[in-house]
Each structure stands twice: as structure tokens, then as C-alpha cells.
Write a protein that holds these residues in place. Structure first.
Motif, PDB file in Angstrom:
ATOM      1  N   PHE A  81     127.265  10.004 -26.689  1.00  0.00           N
ATOM      2  CA  PHE A  81     126.316   9.065 -27.286  1.00  0.00           C
ATOM      3  C   PHE A  81     125.709   8.198 -26.187  1.00  0.00           C
ATOM      4  O   PHE A  81     126.405   7.529 -25.447  1.00  0.00           O
ATOM      5  CB  PHE A  81     127.096   8.248 -28.320  1.00  0.00           C
ATOM      6  CG  PHE A  81     126.493   6.956 -28.745  1.00  0.00           C
ATOM      7  CD1 PHE A  81     125.169   6.866 -29.085  1.00  0.00           C
ATOM      8  CD2 PHE A  81     127.277   5.828 -28.857  1.00  0.00           C
ATOM      9  CE1 PHE A  81     124.622   5.669 -29.514  1.00  0.00           C
ATOM     10  CE2 PHE A  81     126.747   4.626 -29.284  1.00  0.00           C
ATOM     11  CZ  PHE A  81     125.432   4.547 -29.606  1.00  0.00           C
ATOM     12  N   ILE A  82     124.380   8.249 -26.076  1.00  0.00           N
ATOM     13  CA  ILE A  82     123.643   7.449 -25.099  1.00  0.00           C
ATOM     14  C   ILE A  82     122.629   6.603 -25.863  1.00  0.00           C
ATOM     15  O   ILE A  82     121.948   7.096 -26.752  1.00  0.00           O
ATOM     16  CB  ILE A  82     122.897   8.349 -24.092  1.00  0.00           C
ATOM     17  CG1 ILE A  82     123.879   9.263 -23.369  1.00  0.00           C
ATOM     18  CG2 ILE A  82     122.102   7.523 -23.099  1.00  0.00           C
ATOM     19  CD1 ILE A  82     123.214  10.373 -22.588  1.00  0.00           C
ATOM     20  N   GLU A  83     122.526   5.346 -25.502  1.00  0.00           N
ATOM     21  CA  GLU A  83     121.562   4.444 -26.144  1.00  0.00           C
ATOM     22  C   GLU A  83     120.488   4.062 -25.136  1.00  0.00           C
ATOM     23  O   GLU A  83     120.780   3.752 -23.989  1.00  0.00           O
ATOM     24  CB  GLU A  83     122.276   3.186 -26.626  1.00  0.00           C
ATOM     25  CG  GLU A  83     121.366   2.155 -27.210  1.00  0.00           C
ATOM     26  CD  GLU A  83     122.075   0.845 -27.521  1.00  0.00           C
ATOM     27  OE1 GLU A  83     121.398  -0.065 -27.985  1.00  0.00           O
ATOM     28  OE2 GLU A  83     123.283   0.751 -27.275  1.00  0.00           O
ATOM     29  N   ARG A  84     119.238   4.102 -25.569  1.00  0.00           N
ATOM     30  CA  ARG A  84     118.112   3.676 -24.739  1.00  0.00           C
ATOM     31  C   ARG A  84     117.326   2.619 -25.515  1.00  0.00           C
ATOM     32  O   ARG A  84     117.066   2.771 -26.702  1.00  0.00           O
ATOM     33  CB  ARG A  84     117.167   4.835 -24.443  1.00  0.00           C
ATOM     34  CG  ARG A  84     117.773   5.941 -23.647  1.00  0.00           C
ATOM     35  CD  ARG A  84     117.562   5.703 -22.154  1.00  0.00           C
ATOM     36  NE  ARG A  84     117.902   6.908 -21.420  1.00  0.00           N
ATOM     37  CZ  ARG A  84     118.999   7.036 -20.701  1.00  0.00           C
ATOM     38  NH1 ARG A  84     119.850   6.053 -20.632  1.00  0.00           N
ATOM     39  NH2 ARG A  84     119.243   8.146 -20.042  1.00  0.00           N
ATOM     40  N   ASN A  85     116.957   1.549 -24.836  1.00  0.00           N
ATOM     41  CA  ASN A  85     116.112   0.507 -25.413  1.00  0.00           C
ATOM     42  C   ASN A  85     114.846   0.429 -24.578  1.00  0.00           C
ATOM     43  O   ASN A  85     114.904   0.178 -23.381  1.00  0.00           O
ATOM     44  CB  ASN A  85     116.830  -0.846 -25.398  1.00  0.00           C
ATOM     45  CG  ASN A  85     117.948  -0.899 -26.403  1.00  0.00           C
ATOM     46  OD1 ASN A  85     117.704  -0.901 -27.590  1.00  0.00           O
ATOM     47  ND2 ASN A  85     119.186  -0.905 -25.920  1.00  0.00           N
ATOM     48  N   ILE A  86     113.701   0.672 -25.232  1.00  0.00           N
ATOM     49  CA  ILE A  86     112.419   0.593 -24.545  1.00  0.00           C
ATOM     50  C   ILE A  86     111.422  -0.118 -25.452  1.00  0.00           C
ATOM     51  O   ILE A  86     111.694  -0.338 -26.626  1.00  0.00           O
ATOM     52  CB  ILE A  86     111.875   1.983 -24.167  1.00  0.00           C
ATOM     53  CG1 ILE A  86     111.626   2.817 -25.424  1.00  0.00           C
ATOM     54  CG2 ILE A  86     112.800   2.704 -23.226  1.00  0.00           C
ATOM     55  CD1 ILE A  86     110.735   3.994 -25.174  1.00  0.00           C
ATOM     56  N   THR A  87     110.289  -0.456 -24.898  1.00  0.00           N
ATOM     57  CA  THR A  87     109.217  -1.066 -25.673  1.00  0.00           C
ATOM     58  C   THR A  87     108.106  -0.040 -25.844  1.00  0.00           C
ATOM     59  O   THR A  87     107.620   0.530 -24.875  1.00  0.00           O
ATOM     60  CB  THR A  87     108.679  -2.316 -24.958  1.00  0.00           C
ATOM     61  OG1 THR A  87     109.756  -3.226 -24.764  1.00  0.00           O
ATOM     62  CG2 THR A  87     107.598  -2.994 -25.775  1.00  0.00           C
ATOM     63  N   MET A  88     107.732   0.192 -27.101  1.00  0.00           N
ATOM     64  CA  MET A  88     106.645   1.122 -27.415  1.00  0.00           C
ATOM     65  C   MET A  88     105.554   0.325 -28.122  1.00  0.00           C
ATOM     66  O   MET A  88     105.759  -0.125 -29.239  1.00  0.00           O
ATOM     67  CB  MET A  88     107.129   2.247 -28.322  1.00  0.00           C
ATOM     68  CG  MET A  88     108.169   3.148 -27.713  1.00  0.00           C
ATOM     69  SD  MET A  88     107.508   4.277 -26.528  1.00  0.00           S
ATOM     70  CE  MET A  88     106.935   5.561 -27.591  1.00  0.00           C
ATOM     71  N   GLY A  89     104.453   0.125 -27.463  1.00  0.00           N
ATOM     72  CA  GLY A  89     103.346  -0.614 -28.062  1.00  0.00           C
ATOM     73  C   GLY A  89     103.713  -2.055 -28.381  1.00  0.00           C
ATOM     74  O   GLY A  89     103.244  -2.601 -29.371  1.00  0.00           O
ATOM     75  N   GLY A  90     104.565  -2.656 -27.569  1.00  0.00           N
ATOM     76  CA  GLY A  90     104.971  -4.037 -27.781  1.00  0.00           C
ATOM     77  C   GLY A  90     106.117  -4.200 -28.762  1.00  0.00           C
ATOM     78  O   GLY A  90     106.596  -5.305 -28.981  1.00  0.00           O
ATOM     79  N   VAL A  91     106.581  -3.116 -29.354  1.00  0.00           N
ATOM     80  CA  VAL A  91     107.675  -3.169 -30.321  1.00  0.00           C
ATOM     81  C   VAL A  91     108.917  -2.548 -29.686  1.00  0.00           C
ATOM     82  O   VAL A  91     108.855  -1.422 -29.183  1.00  0.00           O
ATOM     83  CB  VAL A  91     107.306  -2.392 -31.612  1.00  0.00           C
ATOM     84  CG1 VAL A  91     108.457  -2.405 -32.597  1.00  0.00           C
ATOM     85  CG2 VAL A  91     106.055  -2.969 -32.231  1.00  0.00           C
ATOM     86  N   PRO A  92     110.046  -3.271 -29.682  1.00  0.00           N
ATOM     87  CA  PRO A  92     111.255  -2.691 -29.096  1.00  0.00           C
ATOM     88  C   PRO A  92     111.762  -1.515 -29.929  1.00  0.00           C
ATOM     89  O   PRO A  92     111.728  -1.544 -31.154  1.00  0.00           O
ATOM     90  CB  PRO A  92     112.262  -3.842 -29.109  1.00  0.00           C
ATOM     91  CG  PRO A  92     111.713  -4.882 -29.991  1.00  0.00           C
ATOM     92  CD  PRO A  92     110.255  -4.622 -30.171  1.00  0.00           C
ATOM     93  N   LEU A  93     112.192  -0.465 -29.239  1.00  0.00           N
ATOM     94  CA  LEU A  93     112.700   0.735 -29.884  1.00  0.00           C
ATOM     95  C   LEU A  93     114.101   1.014 -29.361  1.00  0.00           C
ATOM     96  O   LEU A  93     114.332   1.016 -28.153  1.00  0.00           O
ATOM     97  CB  LEU A  93     111.788   1.924 -29.565  1.00  0.00           C
ATOM     98  CG  LEU A  93     112.280   3.305 -29.990  1.00  0.00           C
ATOM     99  CD1 LEU A  93     112.241   3.437 -31.516  1.00  0.00           C
ATOM    100  CD2 LEU A  93     111.428   4.389 -29.353  1.00  0.00           C
ATOM    101  N   GLN A  94     115.024   1.207 -30.276  1.00  0.00           N
ATOM    102  CA  GLN A  94     116.391   1.575 -29.922  1.00  0.00           C
ATOM    103  C   GLN A  94     116.540   3.062 -30.235  1.00  0.00           C
ATOM    104  O   GLN A  94     116.542   3.466 -31.383  1.00  0.00           O
ATOM    105  CB  GLN A  94     117.384   0.746 -30.730  1.00  0.00           C
ATOM    106  CG  GLN A  94     118.824   0.962 -30.372  1.00  0.00           C
ATOM    107  CD  GLN A  94     119.723   0.042 -31.192  1.00  0.00           C
ATOM    108  OE1 GLN A  94     119.446  -0.270 -32.345  1.00  0.00           O
ATOM    109  NE2 GLN A  94     120.795  -0.395 -30.589  1.00  0.00           N
ATOM    110  N   ARG A  95     116.634   3.863 -29.215  1.00  0.00           N
ATOM    111  CA  ARG A  95     116.738   5.308 -29.394  1.00  0.00           C
ATOM    112  C   ARG A  95     118.171   5.732 -29.097  1.00  0.00           C
ATOM    113  O   ARG A  95     118.773   5.317 -28.123  1.00  0.00           O
ATOM    114  CB  ARG A  95     115.794   6.034 -28.464  1.00  0.00           C
ATOM    115  CG  ARG A  95     116.154   7.515 -28.384  1.00  0.00           C
ATOM    116  CD  ARG A  95     115.052   8.426 -28.138  1.00  0.00           C
ATOM    117  NE  ARG A  95     114.055   8.420 -29.172  1.00  0.00           N
ATOM    118  CZ  ARG A  95     112.921   9.065 -29.080  1.00  0.00           C
ATOM    119  NH1 ARG A  95     112.642   9.748 -28.005  1.00  0.00           N
ATOM    120  NH2 ARG A  95     112.048   9.033 -30.046  1.00  0.00           N
TER     121      ARG A  95
END
Length: 97
Positions: free
Chosen positions: A74-88
């Protein structure tokens, strides 16, 4: 020459982004509707999502899942997509041991 270099940089950036986001063979990517800070709630939400997809899921502990008889990390990535944070969530096949 500059056009070629720019094209190489764009392709490398796109490839690197896709690699980081888990778009690879045999990987499972999950984007949940909510963000989870509590690890136990996060694991429960992942188990519910995968079970809802018809998969047989077991959490083995230490960031390891068993899904349909195969082990995943299990790997977690947190990025911003279009100004909205995304937890993948990326479930990567565990190395055979």
C-alpha cells in the motif's frame, strides 16, 4: 534542437508523473471521495472500496494487503490537481519472497 529538447522534457515529465501515480501493469489505483488522516479509517475505507468492487480483501498489517490471493504493498500519494488536493492509493504487487 530546442524543439526536440522541449519535446523530450515534456515526454519525460509525463512519463515520470504517470509512474509516480501508479499507472503501471498490475498496479491498482484508488481515489476515494474523502481524505483520510487516521490510518485505521483509511485502511477500512480501502477494504470497503475493494470489497465493493467484488474483490476478496484482507489487510495483513504493515501496509500489506492480500487481494484475490495476491499480495500488494500500500502506497499513498498526495498531490494537487487543479488546486484540489487528491489522496491517491496505489496498491503495488509485492515482490515474491
Amino acid at each position: 534542437m530546442n524543439l526536440f529538447l522541449m519535446l523530450v522534457v515534456i515526454v519525460a515529465s509525463f512519463t515520470g508523473f504517470n509512474w509516480l501515480m501508479g499507472y503501471r501493469k498490475n498496479h491498482i489505483q484508488i481515489d476515494l471521495d474523502e481524505r483520510y488522516i487516521d490510518y485505521n479509517e483509511y485502511v477500512r475505507a480501502l477494504k470497503n472500496e475493494l470489497s465493493g468492487q467484488g474483490k476478496d480483501v484482507e489487510y495483513l498489517g504493515n501496509r500489506k494487503f492480500k487481494i484475490d490471493g495476491k499480495k500488494y504493498l500500500f502506497i499513498e500519494r498526495n498531490i494537487t490537481m487543479g488546486g484540489v488536493p487528491l489522496q491517491r492509493t496505489i496498491l503495488k504487487p509485492a515482490p515474491k519472497s
